[in-house]
Design a protein around this motif. Structure first.
Motif, short mmCIF file in Angstrom:
data_model
loop_
_atom_site.label_atom_id
_atom_site.label_comp_id
_atom_site.label_asym_id
_atom_site.label_seq_id
_atom_site.Cartn_x
_atom_site.Cartn_y
_atom_site.Cartn_z
N ARG A 110 2.73 -24.77 11.39
CA ARG A 110 2.73 -25.92 10.47
C ARG A 110 1.74 -26.97 10.94
NH1 ARG A 110 8.47 -25.22 10.70
NH2 ARG A 110 8.73 -27.14 11.93
N MET A 111 1.75 -27.23 12.25
CA MET A 111 0.85 -28.24 12.79
C MET A 111 -0.61 -27.80 12.65
SD MET A 111 0.43 -31.21 14.16
CE MET A 111 2.11 -31.67 14.63
N ARG A 112 -0.87 -26.53 12.99
CA ARG A 112 -2.25 -26.04 13.02
C ARG A 112 -2.84 -25.86 11.63
NH1 ARG A 112 -4.28 -20.21 15.56
NH2 ARG A 112 -6.49 -20.47 15.02
N PHE A 113 -2.07 -25.28 10.71
CA PHE A 113 -2.65 -24.89 9.43
C PHE A 113 -2.37 -25.87 8.28
CE2 PHE A 113 -1.93 -20.75 11.63
CZ PHE A 113 -3.26 -20.39 11.75
N VAL A 114 -1.38 -26.73 8.44
CA VAL A 114 -1.02 -27.61 7.34
C VAL A 114 -1.24 -29.08 7.68
CG1 VAL A 114 0.86 -28.35 5.81
CG2 VAL A 114 0.68 -25.95 6.50
N ILE A 115 -0.66 -29.54 8.79
CA ILE A 115 -0.68 -30.97 9.09
C ILE A 115 -2.02 -31.43 9.66
CG2 ILE A 115 0.41 -32.79 10.46
CD1 ILE A 115 3.01 -31.17 10.31
N LEU A 116 -2.49 -30.76 10.72
CA LEU A 116 -3.73 -31.21 11.37
C LEU A 116 -4.96 -31.20 10.46
CD1 LEU A 116 -3.70 -29.95 15.08
CD2 LEU A 116 -3.60 -32.29 14.22
N PRO A 117 -5.19 -30.17 9.64
CA PRO A 117 -6.37 -30.21 8.78
C PRO A 117 -6.41 -31.44 7.87
CG PRO A 117 -5.48 -27.99 8.84
CD PRO A 117 -4.48 -28.86 9.54
N GLN A 118 -5.24 -31.87 7.41
CA GLN A 118 -5.19 -33.07 6.57
C GLN A 118 -5.28 -34.34 7.42
OE1 GLN A 118 -2.21 -32.77 3.20
NE2 GLN A 118 -1.54 -31.01 4.41
N ALA A 119 -4.63 -34.33 8.59
CA ALA A 119 -4.62 -35.52 9.43
C ALA A 119 -5.98 -35.81 10.04
CB ALA A 119 -3.58 -35.35 10.54
N ILE A 120 -6.73 -34.77 10.39
CA ILE A 120 -8.03 -34.98 11.03
C ILE A 120 -8.96 -35.76 10.12
CG2 ILE A 120 -10.14 -33.77 11.75
CD1 ILE A 120 -8.34 -31.70 13.10
N ARG A 121 -8.91 -35.48 8.82
CA ARG A 121 -9.74 -36.23 7.88
C ARG A 121 -9.44 -37.73 7.95
NH1 ARG A 121 -9.26 -34.62 1.72
NH2 ARG A 121 -10.17 -32.69 2.53
N LEU A 122 -8.17 -38.06 8.14
CA LEU A 122 -7.78 -39.46 8.24
C LEU A 122 -8.12 -40.07 9.59
CD1 LEU A 122 -4.24 -39.17 6.59
CD2 LEU A 122 -6.40 -39.82 5.49
N ALA B 97 7.04 -27.49 2.40
CA ALA B 97 6.43 -26.31 1.80
C ALA B 97 6.08 -25.27 2.86
CB ALA B 97 5.17 -26.73 1.04
N ALA B 98 5.60 -25.76 4.03
CA ALA B 98 5.27 -24.82 5.12
C ALA B 98 6.52 -24.15 5.66
CB ALA B 98 4.55 -25.58 6.24
N ILE B 99 7.63 -24.91 5.74
CA ILE B 99 8.89 -24.33 6.20
C ILE B 99 9.36 -23.25 5.24
CG2 ILE B 99 11.34 -24.83 6.61
CD1 ILE B 99 10.48 -27.58 7.64
N SER B 100 9.19 -23.51 3.95
CA SER B 100 9.61 -22.51 2.95
C SER B 100 8.81 -21.23 3.04
CB SER B 100 9.47 -23.10 1.54
OG SER B 100 8.10 -23.27 1.19
#
Length: 223
Positions: A131-143, A120-123
């Motif tokens: 992608r890493m800063r705004f999409v992946i890391l915010p979700q990963a940090i919670r985990l 979705a971020a690529i699109s």
């Protein structure tokens, strides 16, 4: 038994500041390394992934105590310009060692984010960094938070090893007392206080780890 609290406890408390300082510096190093090495291991670049893997396996596969001795006593002989205090040697060894373990938390959390999020971020024409800063890391940090909480508790307990490089922390002070008060009852009392002091220090971290686990679990249920 437990009749020397006014003598033993104040003396052991003089090592509290050193223990806390080592913990704070080590945590800063550990989590900085965890993100660098964890993101490196999740990278698609073979060289970056290879270097990160070698680092992680090196520090996970060797003894923390030996790493302390190396930084405190061997490294200054190999590279004189890199001579450091025993405080920095202990904090660096602990930080790198626990950072290597924590990097696996970062790597697994990043890789657990669904590929649909990346697509979705690529699109949206986002760069890899975006992608890493705004999409992946915010979700990963919670985990990552529950694992980071548990890692911090283990790191705190690991700070007791700085005693072996003659850093005057709580364990060092307790062992000084043990050499002066040799009766069985006194030694039981000394180490009981030491256990209690580490437990009191770890208690806030235990509560934070539980809070993070609940928050991470709630996030998973609502996703």
């Amino acid at each position: 038994m437990f009749t020397n609290v006014s003598t033993f406890l104040p003396y052991m408390m003089t090592g509290l500041i050193v223990t806390v300082q080592v913990f704070l510096v080590s945590v800063l190093i550990a989590y900085s390394i965890a993100f660098i090495a964890g993101m490196g291991r999740a990278s698609h670049h073979v060289a970056i992934r290879g270097v990160s893997t070698v680092f992680v396996e090196l520090f996970r596969g060797t003894s923390l105590l030996v790493q302390m001795f190396f930084f405190a006593y061997a490294l200054p002989l190999i590279v004189p310009n890199l001579a450091m205090s025993t405080f920095m040697a202990g904090a660096l060894a602990i930080g790198l060692n626990y950072g290597a373990y924590a990097s696996e938390i970062v790597r697994s959390a990043i890789q657990s984010v669904g590929h649909g999020q990346t697509e979705a971020a690529i699109s949206l024409n986002m760069s890899k960094w975006q992608r890493m800063r705004f999409v992946i890391l915010p979700q990963a940090i919670r985990l990552m938070l529950p694992g980071f909480g548990n890692n911090a508790i283990e790191l705190l307990k690991g700070t007791s090893l700085v005693y072996f490089i003659s850093l005057a922390d709580m364990t060092f002070r307790a062992n000084v007392l043990r050499g002066s008060y040799t009766s069985l009852s006194n030694q039981i009392e000394i180490y009981f206080y030491l256990l209690l002091m580490y437990f009191v220090l770890a208690l806030p971290l235990i509560f934070l780890a539980r809070k993070f686990e609940k928050r991470a679990g709630k996030g998973v249920r609502t996703s």
